[in-house]
Motif scaffolding. Structure first.
Motif, mmCIF file in Angstrom:
data_model
loop_
_atom_site.group_PDB
_atom_site.id
_atom_site.type_symbol
_atom_site.label_atom_id
_atom_site.label_comp_id
_atom_site.label_asym_id
_atom_site.label_seq_id
_atom_site.Cartn_x
_atom_site.Cartn_y
_atom_site.Cartn_z
ATOM 1 N N ILE A 97 1.973 9.313 5.175
ATOM 2 C CA ILE A 97 1.860 7.876 5.340
ATOM 3 C C ILE A 97 2.190 7.281 3.978
ATOM 4 O O ILE A 97 1.681 7.739 2.957
ATOM 5 N N THR A 98 3.020 6.275 3.960
ATOM 6 C CA THR A 98 3.472 5.683 2.709
ATOM 7 C C THR A 98 2.327 4.988 1.980
ATOM 8 O O THR A 98 1.580 4.223 2.571
ATOM 9 N N GLU A 99 2.221 5.267 0.701
ATOM 10 C CA GLU A 99 1.250 4.607 -0.169
ATOM 11 C C GLU A 99 1.963 3.411 -0.794
ATOM 12 O O GLU A 99 2.986 3.569 -1.460
ATOM 13 N N LEU A 100 1.445 2.216 -0.548
ATOM 14 C CA LEU A 100 2.106 1.008 -1.034
ATOM 15 C C LEU A 100 1.548 0.548 -2.376
ATOM 16 O O LEU A 100 0.381 0.784 -2.694
ATOM 17 N N THR A 101 2.410 -0.115 -3.123
ATOM 18 C CA THR A 101 2.021 -0.772 -4.370
ATOM 19 C C THR A 101 2.412 -2.241 -4.240
ATOM 20 O O THR A 101 3.061 -2.635 -3.268
ATOM 21 N N ASP A 102 2.047 -3.019 -5.235
ATOM 22 C CA ASP A 102 2.441 -4.431 -5.222
ATOM 23 C C ASP A 102 3.956 -4.578 -5.130
ATOM 24 O O ASP A 102 4.469 -5.467 -4.448
ATOM 25 N N GLU A 103 4.687 -3.682 -5.795
ATOM 26 C CA GLU A 103 6.147 -3.749 -5.805
ATOM 27 C C GLU A 103 6.767 -3.366 -4.462
ATOM 28 O O GLU A 103 7.759 -3.952 -4.040
ATOM 29 N N SER A 104 6.194 -2.396 -3.786
ATOM 30 C CA SER A 104 6.801 -1.893 -2.547
ATOM 31 C C SER A 104 6.300 -2.597 -1.280
ATOM 32 O O SER A 104 6.909 -2.453 -0.222
ATOM 33 N N PHE A 105 5.228 -3.355 -1.381
ATOM 34 C CA PHE A 105 4.587 -3.946 -0.206
ATOM 35 C C PHE A 105 5.542 -4.795 0.627
ATOM 36 O O PHE A 105 5.690 -4.585 1.831
ATOM 37 N N SER A 106 6.182 -5.745 0.028
ATOM 38 C CA SER A 106 7.030 -6.686 0.760
ATOM 39 C C SER A 106 8.194 -5.985 1.460
ATOM 40 O O SER A 106 8.438 -6.203 2.648
ATOM 41 N N ASN A 107 8.907 -5.147 0.731
ATOM 42 C CA ASN A 107 10.056 -4.447 1.317
ATOM 43 C C ASN A 107 9.639 -3.521 2.440
ATOM 44 O O ASN A 107 10.310 -3.441 3.470
ATOM 45 N N TYR A 108 8.538 -2.801 2.267
ATOM 46 C CA TYR A 108 8.091 -1.855 3.290
ATOM 47 C C TYR A 108 7.657 -2.587 4.555
ATOM 48 O O TYR A 108 8.048 -2.222 5.655
ATOM 49 N N THR A 109 6.832 -3.611 4.416
ATOM 50 C CA THR A 109 6.306 -4.296 5.597
ATOM 51 C C THR A 109 7.385 -5.091 6.336
ATOM 52 O O THR A 109 7.242 -5.350 7.526
ATOM 53 N N LYS A 110 8.464 -5.443 5.668
ATOM 54 C CA LYS A 110 9.572 -6.131 6.345
ATOM 55 C C LYS A 110 10.359 -5.184 7.250
ATOM 56 O O LYS A 110 11.058 -5.628 8.152
ATOM 57 N N GLN A 111 10.236 -3.877 7.034
ATOM 58 C CA GLN A 111 10.935 -2.896 7.861
ATOM 59 C C GLN A 111 10.336 -2.804 9.262
ATOM 60 O O GLN A 111 10.991 -2.337 10.193
ATOM 61 N N TYR A 112 9.078 -3.213 9.395
ATOM 62 C CA TYR A 112 8.352 -3.076 10.656
ATOM 63 C C TYR A 112 7.823 -4.432 11.079
ATOM 64 O O TYR A 112 7.392 -5.221 10.250
ATOM 65 N N GLU A 113 7.811 -4.666 12.373
ATOM 66 C CA GLU A 113 7.230 -5.910 12.854
ATOM 67 C C GLU A 113 5.727 -5.925 12.599
ATOM 68 O O GLU A 113 5.146 -6.956 12.267
ATOM 69 N N PHE A 114 5.098 -4.750 12.727
ATOM 70 C CA PHE A 114 3.658 -4.626 12.491
ATOM 71 C C PHE A 114 3.373 -3.398 11.633
ATOM 72 O O PHE A 114 3.942 -2.333 11.855
ATOM 73 N N THR A 115 2.460 -3.566 10.677
ATOM 74 C CA THR A 115 2.014 -2.475 9.829
ATOM 75 C C THR A 115 0.496 -2.496 9.784
ATOM 76 O O THR A 115 -0.110 -3.528 9.497
ATOM 77 N N LEU A 116 -0.120 -1.347 10.052
ATOM 78 C CA LEU A 116 -1.561 -1.218 9.920
ATOM 79 C C LEU A 116 -1.843 -0.764 8.492
ATOM 80 O O LEU A 116 -1.401 0.310 8.077
ATOM 81 N N LEU A 117 -2.536 -1.603 7.736
ATOM 82 C CA LEU A 117 -2.826 -1.314 6.330
ATOM 83 C C LEU A 117 -4.192 -0.658 6.222
ATOM 84 O O LEU A 117 -5.192 -1.220 6.670
ATOM 85 N N PHE A 118 -4.228 0.525 5.631
ATOM 86 C CA PHE A 118 -5.464 1.294 5.470
ATOM 87 C C PHE A 118 -5.882 1.228 4.009
ATOM 88 O O PHE A 118 -5.265 1.838 3.143
ATOM 89 N N PHE A 119 -6.926 0.456 3.733
ATOM 90 C CA PHE A 119 -7.458 0.327 2.374
ATOM 91 C C PHE A 119 -8.451 1.457 2.148
ATOM 92 O O PHE A 119 -9.394 1.624 2.928
ATOM 93 N N HIS A 120 -8.230 2.206 1.082
ATOM 94 C CA HIS A 120 -9.030 3.412 0.859
ATOM 95 C C HIS A 120 -9.236 3.663 -0.628
ATOM 96 O O HIS A 120 -8.652 2.994 -1.485
ATOM 97 N N SER A 121 -10.051 4.646 -0.892
ATOM 98 C CA SER A 121 -10.261 5.156 -2.235
ATOM 99 C C SER A 121 -10.188 6.672 -2.149
ATOM 100 O O SER A 121 -10.645 7.261 -1.161
ATOM 101 N N LYS A 122 -9.662 7.290 -3.160
ATOM 102 C CA LYS A 122 -9.575 8.751 -3.148
ATOM 103 C C LYS A 122 -10.953 9.410 -3.195
ATOM 104 O O LYS A 122 -11.108 10.556 -2.816
ATOM 105 N N ASN A 123 -11.956 8.683 -3.646
ATOM 106 C CA ASN A 123 -13.314 9.219 -3.719
ATOM 107 C C ASN A 123 -14.151 8.912 -2.484
ATOM 108 O O ASN A 123 -15.316 9.276 -2.414
#
Length: 143
Positions: free
Chosen positions: A27-53
């Motif tokens: 699953i793609t890990e997004l950053t501030d830089e990649s967010f806009s371009n990635y989410t424009k590829q899909y009509e809908f994106t489920l964003l999973f906010f997480h922490s490695k811990n």
């Protein structure tokens, strides 16, 4: 209806044969830089906010990978993306969505600038059902 159920079953069987979770199930890990371009590829994106811990976050990953595999196979495809809340490269993304106890998810549409929070179980079936129900796809085929 039967075809979609068959796709889910085959997807789950395919996924269960892999012990290494990094094989084509990433699953793609997004950053501030990649967010806009990635989410424009899909009509809908489920964003999973997480922490490695976060233990519940880690436990949810296998369900998310299976759900993502299925959602990517749809026409049009939907996606799941990861947002690491501990990363300095996701501060802009985090400021756009209200914080909740981890893990938390939002269904996001860049085309409609629509955001829906997810509060269901973190199982493959629950995640897929939620996404399909909220993106206009018939969910009856999952039952």
């Amino acid at each position: 209806m039967k075809v979609e159920l068959l796709i889910i079953i085959l997807s789950l069987l395919y996924i269960s044969t892999y012990q290494n979770e990094n094989i084509t199930l990433n699953i793609t890990e997004l950053t501030d830089e990649s967010f806009s371009n990635y989410t424009k590829q899909y009509e809908f994106t489920l964003l999973f906010f997480h922490s490695k811990n976060c233990i519940p976050c880690r436990k949810a990953m296998s369900s998310l990978r299976r759900a993502n595999y299925y959602l990517q196979s749809l026409n049009p495809p939907r996606a799941i993306a990861l947002i690491d809340i501990e990363s300095n490269s996701t501060k802009d993304i985090q400021s756009r969505f209200p914080n909740q106890p981890l893990p938390y998810l939002y269904l996001y549409s860049s085309k409609m600038d629509k955001v829906l929070p997810y509060s269901g179980l973190l199982t493959t079936r629950s995640i897929i059902t939620y996404v399909l129900k909220n993106t206009g796809k018939n969910v009856n085929s999952l039952t």
